[in-house]
Design an enzyme around this catalytic site. Structure first.
Site, PDB file in Angstrom:
ATOM      1  N   ARG A 265      -1.885 -14.213   3.906  1.00 53.08           N
ATOM      2  CA  ARG A 265      -2.671 -13.404   5.349  1.00 53.08           C
ATOM      3  C   ARG A 265      -1.702 -14.043   6.505  1.00 53.08           C
ATOM      4  NH1 ARG A 265      -6.972 -10.395   4.170  1.00 53.08           N
ATOM      5  NH2 ARG A 265      -7.627 -11.155   6.077  1.00 53.08           N
TER       6      ARG A 265
ATOM      7  N   PHE B  35     -15.637   3.116   6.796  1.00 57.35           N
ATOM      8  CA  PHE B  35     -13.587   3.422   6.375  1.00 57.35           C
ATOM      9  C   PHE B  35     -13.719   3.473   5.284  1.00 57.35           C
ATOM     10  CE2 PHE B  35     -14.234  -1.007   7.476  1.00 57.35           C
ATOM     11  CZ  PHE B  35     -13.589  -1.213   6.638  1.00 57.35           C
TER      12      PHE B  35
ATOM     13  N   LYS C  39       1.236  -1.265  -0.162  1.00 60.41           N
ATOM     14  CA  LYS C  39      -0.136  -0.180  -0.071  1.00 60.41           C
ATOM     15  C   LYS C  39       0.731   1.199   0.178  1.00 60.41           C
ATOM     16  CE  LYS C  39      -3.687  -2.150   2.480  1.00 60.41           C
ATOM     17  NZ  LYS C  39      -4.906  -2.070   3.479  1.00 60.41           N
TER      18      LYS C  39
ATOM     19  N   ARG D 239       2.641  -6.722   9.663  1.00 59.27           N
ATOM     20  CA  ARG D 239       1.999  -5.490  10.115  1.00 59.27           C
ATOM     21  C   ARG D 239       2.470  -5.623  11.225  1.00 59.27           C
ATOM     22  NH1 ARG D 239      -3.875  -7.068   7.214  1.00 59.27           N
ATOM     23  NH2 ARG D 239      -3.847  -5.655   5.302  1.00 59.27           N
TER      24      ARG D 239
ATOM     25  N   ASN E 197      -1.625  -0.429   6.578  1.00 62.94           N
ATOM     26  CA  ASN E 197      -1.769  -1.330   7.908  1.00 62.94           C
ATOM     27  C   ASN E 197      -0.647  -2.109   6.207  1.00 62.94           C
ATOM     28  OD1 ASN E 197      -3.494  -2.061   5.808  1.00 62.94           O
ATOM     29  ND2 ASN E 197      -4.950  -3.088   7.327  1.00 62.94           N
TER      30      ASN E 197
ATOM     31  N   HIS F 225      -1.687  -5.796   1.487  1.00 64.09           N
ATOM     32  CA  HIS F 225      -3.446  -6.157   1.153  1.00 64.09           C
ATOM     33  C   HIS F 225      -2.975  -7.607   0.906  1.00 64.09           C
ATOM     34  CE1 HIS F 225      -7.379  -7.500  -0.569  1.00 64.09           C
ATOM     35  NE2 HIS F 225      -6.072  -8.165  -1.755  1.00 64.09           N
TER      36      HIS F 225
ATOM     37  N   TYR G  40     -11.596  -2.903  -3.660  1.00 67.89           N
ATOM     38  CA  TYR G  40     -13.042  -3.125  -2.367  1.00 67.89           C
ATOM     39  C   TYR G  40     -14.268  -2.865  -2.143  1.00 67.89           C
ATOM     40  CZ  TYR G  40      -8.183  -1.998  -0.312  1.00 67.89           C
ATOM     41  OH  TYR G  40      -7.073  -2.069   0.734  1.00 67.89           O
TER      42      TYR G  40
ATOM     43  N   THR H 163      -5.501  -7.520  10.492  1.00 66.77           N
ATOM     44  CA  THR H 163      -5.781  -6.021  10.127  1.00 66.77           C
ATOM     45  C   THR H 163      -5.218  -4.820  11.001  1.00 66.77           C
ATOM     46  OG1 THR H 163      -7.685  -7.896   8.695  1.00 66.77           O
ATOM     47  CG2 THR H 163      -7.688  -4.809   8.989  1.00 66.77           C
TER      48      THR H 163
ATOM     49  N   GLU I 124      -9.279 -10.254  -7.906  1.00 65.52           N
ATOM     50  CA  GLU I 124      -8.742  -9.567  -7.670  1.00 65.52           C
ATOM     51  C   GLU I 124      -7.335  -9.113  -8.663  1.00 65.52           C
ATOM     52  OE1 GLU I 124      -7.691  -9.089  -3.874  1.00 65.52           O
ATOM     53  OE2 GLU I 124      -9.498  -8.741  -2.807  1.00 65.52           O
TER      54      GLU I 124
HETATM   55  P1  IDP Z   1      -8.111  -7.034   5.425  1.00 66.07           P
HETATM   56  O1  IDP Z   1      -7.020  -6.078   4.623  1.00 66.07           O
HETATM   57  O2  IDP Z   1      -6.576  -7.011   6.209  1.00 66.07           O
HETATM   58  O3  IDP Z   1      -8.183  -8.062   4.726  1.00 66.07           O
HETATM   59  P2  IDP Z   1     -10.025  -5.872   5.570  1.00 66.07           P
HETATM   60  O4  IDP Z   1     -11.390  -6.252   6.808  1.00 66.07           O
HETATM   61  O5  IDP Z   1     -10.392  -5.944   4.046  1.00 66.07           O
HETATM   62  O6  IDP Z   1      -8.629  -6.214   5.863  1.00 66.07           O
HETATM   63  O7  IDP Z   1     -10.298  -4.044   5.103  1.00 66.07           O
HETATM   64  C1  IDP Z   1      -9.786  -3.881   4.077  1.00 66.07           C
HETATM   65  C2  IDP Z   1      -8.684  -2.459   4.735  1.00 66.07           C
HETATM   66  O8  IDP Z   1      -9.727  -1.243   5.205  1.00 66.07           O
HETATM   67  C3  IDP Z   1      -7.738  -2.792   5.576  1.00 66.07           C
HETATM   68  O9  IDP Z   1      -6.654  -3.649   5.103  1.00 66.07           O
HETATM   69  C4  IDP Z   1      -7.702  -1.030   6.819  1.00 66.07           C
HETATM   70  O10 IDP Z   1      -6.682  -0.721   5.908  1.00 66.07           O
HETATM   71  C5  IDP Z   1      -8.855  -0.840   6.242  1.00 66.07           C
HETATM   72  N1  IDP Z   1      -9.468  -1.901   7.511  1.00 66.07           N
HETATM   73  C6  IDP Z   1     -10.336  -2.225   7.665  1.00 66.07           C
HETATM   74  N2  IDP Z   1     -11.331  -2.265   8.412  1.00 66.07           N
HETATM   75  C7  IDP Z   1     -11.660  -0.898   9.260  1.00 66.07           C
HETATM   76  C8  IDP Z   1     -11.216  -0.469  10.840  1.00 66.07           C
HETATM   77  O11 IDP Z   1     -11.879  -1.201  11.247  1.00 66.07           O
HETATM   78  N3  IDP Z   1     -10.961   1.496  10.596  1.00 66.07           N
HETATM   79  C9  IDP Z   1     -10.096   1.575   9.255  1.00 66.07           C
HETATM   80  N4  IDP Z   1      -9.689   0.706   8.413  1.00 66.07           N
HETATM   81  C10 IDP Z   1      -9.771  -0.261   8.733  1.00 66.07           C
HETATM   82 MG    MG Z   2      -9.428  -7.878   3.446  1.00 63.85          MG
END
Ligand code: IDP
Ligand code: MG
Length: 140
Positions: free
Chosen positions: A87, A59, A11, A104, A118, A121, A51, A93, A132
């Site tokens: 993962r 968010f 990212k 992370r 973070n 992805h 997304y 996350t 994707e």
């Molecule tokens: P992932 O990247 O671990 O799969 P996802 O739930 O797919 O997590 O969410 C996509 C991205 O959105 C996350 O990597 C993070 O950057 C952001 N994100 C997800 N949940 C939150 C949240 O509760 N607060 C703030 N940012 C979030």
């Molecule tokens: Mg995700």
């Protein structure tokens, strides 16, 4: 053995901090193969497709804004169980909760912003990975 592909993004925070090499190093050290690599600043439409599942969440807008703020490294990795495997390398996350030893957990932190920055992805299922990879590397 089934060869599986996963879409990884370094990212904008990770790219800007010069962590692309470190992320690729961990992927290769784990034993996965790199089969696609590209550096680009993503457009909103591409991120909206990527997304789509998060549209409407609090968010979502900050996420699209953040992801389009600068270059990312888009990567396709390959190997048996590589979706789950990456993962696991990436960690949780929320970087505060991500365990030490993970990308992370070792390299990220919570900056108190509306979206978690973070670093990476990774696709979360074979269906997401196929979808994707088609978005980021059409025809690969
Ligand atoms: P992932 O990247 O671990 O799969 P996802 O739930 O797919 O997590 O969410 C996509 C991205 O959105 C996350 O990597 C993070 O950057 C952001 N994100 C997800 N949940 C939150 C949240 O509760 N607060 C703030 N940012 C979030
Ligand atoms: Mg995700």
């Amino acid at each position: 053995m089934t060869i599986e592909r996963s879409l990884v993004l370094v990212k904008p925070d990770g790219f800007q901090r010069g962590l692309t090499g470190e992320v690729l190093r961990r992927i290769e050290a784990k034993g996965y193969t790199l089969v696609g690599l590209s550096i680009l600043t993503p457009k909103r439409e591409q991120l909206a497709a990527h997304y789509a599942e998060h549209e409407g969440k609090p968010f979502y807008e900050p996420l699209v804004e953040f992801m389009s703020s600068g270059p990312v490294a888009a990567v396709v990795i390959e190997g048996h169980d590589s979706i789950k495997g990456f993962r696991s390398l990436a960690g949780a996350t929320n970087p505060t909760e991500a365990l030490p030893g993970t990308i992370r957990g070792d390299l990220g932190r919570d900056w108190g912003l509306k979206v978690q920055q973070n670093i990476v992805h990774g696709s979360d299922s074979p269906e997401s990975a196929a979808r994707e990879i088609d978005i980021w590397f059409p025809g690969l």
